[in-house]
Design a protein around this motif. Structure first.
Motif, mmCIF file in Angstrom:
data_model
loop_
_atom_site.group_PDB
_atom_site.id
_atom_site.type_symbol
_atom_site.label_atom_id
_atom_site.label_comp_id
_atom_site.label_asym_id
_atom_site.label_seq_id
_atom_site.Cartn_x
_atom_site.Cartn_y
_atom_site.Cartn_z
ATOM 1 N N TYR A 159 0.836 -1.209 0.000
ATOM 2 C CA TYR A 159 0.000 0.000 0.000
ATOM 3 C C TYR A 159 0.868 1.254 0.000
ATOM 4 O O TYR A 159 0.587 2.223 -0.716
ATOM 5 N N LYS A 163 0.860 3.998 -3.040
ATOM 6 C CA LYS A 163 0.609 5.426 -2.851
ATOM 7 C C LYS A 163 1.784 6.267 -3.354
ATOM 8 O O LYS A 163 1.605 7.343 -3.932
ATOM 9 N N HIS A 167 1.612 9.018 -6.365
ATOM 10 C CA HIS A 167 2.060 10.393 -6.107
ATOM 11 C C HIS A 167 3.047 10.849 -7.180
ATOM 12 O O HIS A 167 3.102 12.046 -7.520
#
Length: 230
Positions: A159, A163, A167
């Motif tokens: 996870y 992320k 980004h």
């Protein structure tokens, strides 16, 4: 105050580099991201057609190792050193999911590890260094004064990586990232040469449910206690 060597090992996407950078900055030490070195070699192999989804030409890569020149150059604006491959800044390119797919298969090649371990040992000869990777406390610096082994559940690590890639603007799927994390764990832990394992005298940090601030404070205070004893 006498300087020491800090070795940080652990699974992929446990935040080793983030913590190592913080520790190095706080202590005034040099930071070396050995993962970036293996990623750069992987990028070289990909560019030259030595590895893809269908094959891995170990002999061709090994015979080309003398053509690979790696070095870190400090970026004042970013506040950390970036990876250069044969004079080219490849910091952004080596962090992609595409490179991540092949870094473990490249990193398990004995000749590759021998070349990079020798470079890493040379970098840390004068101490005052924080180095992170897979075999720093077991192979590169088995006599390091501080050894830290970082772990977290595959799901948590996937996870975080997911992320991070989002980004950076990459289009990625969480399940794909999780699969990559699990595959890298399997390869890194089972490879014949210099496998990922916790050194007997390493302190383990499971940061599955730990924030960056808490991690840094615990590791920084631990390192200070060791330094003060020197």
């Amino acid at each position: 105050m006498e300087k020491i060597t800090i070795a940080i090992d652990g699974y992929s996407s446990t935040g080793k580099s983030t913590i190592a950078k913080q520790l190095a900055k706080a202590l005034g030490y040099v930071y070396v991201d050995t993962g970036a070195m293996y990623r750069a070699v992987t990028l070289f192999a990909m560019r030259n057609g030595f590895i893809d989804k269908h094959h891995k030409d170990v002999d061709a890569l090994v015979n080309s190792l003398d053509k690979i020149i790696l070095n870190f150059q400090y970026n004042d604006q970013l506040g950390f050193s970036e990876m250069y491959l044969n004079g080219e800044n490849v910091e952004k390119e080596i962090r992609t999911m595409e490179v991540s797919q092949f870094v473990s298969p490249v990193a398990e090649i004995e000749a590759v590890r021998i070349k990079l371990v020798a470079l890493q040992q040379k970098m840390g000869k004068a101490k005052g260094i924080v180095m992170d990777g897979r075999d720093i406390g077991t192979v590169v610096f088995p006599d390091a004064e501080v050894k830290i082994f970082m772990s977290a559940s595959p799901e948590k690590r996937a996870y975080r990586r997911y992320k991070e890639l989002l980004h950076k603007g990459e289009e990625v799927d969480y399940d794909e990232v999780l699969k990559n994390v699990q595959q890298r764990d399997a390869i890194d832990s089972s490879r014949e040469f210099s496998p990922l394992r916790k050194a007997e005298d390493a302190i383990e940090f499971d940061n599955s449910d730990m924030g960056l601030k808490e991690q840094f404070e615990r590791m920084y205070n631990f390192a200070l206690r060791i330094i003060e004893k020197k």
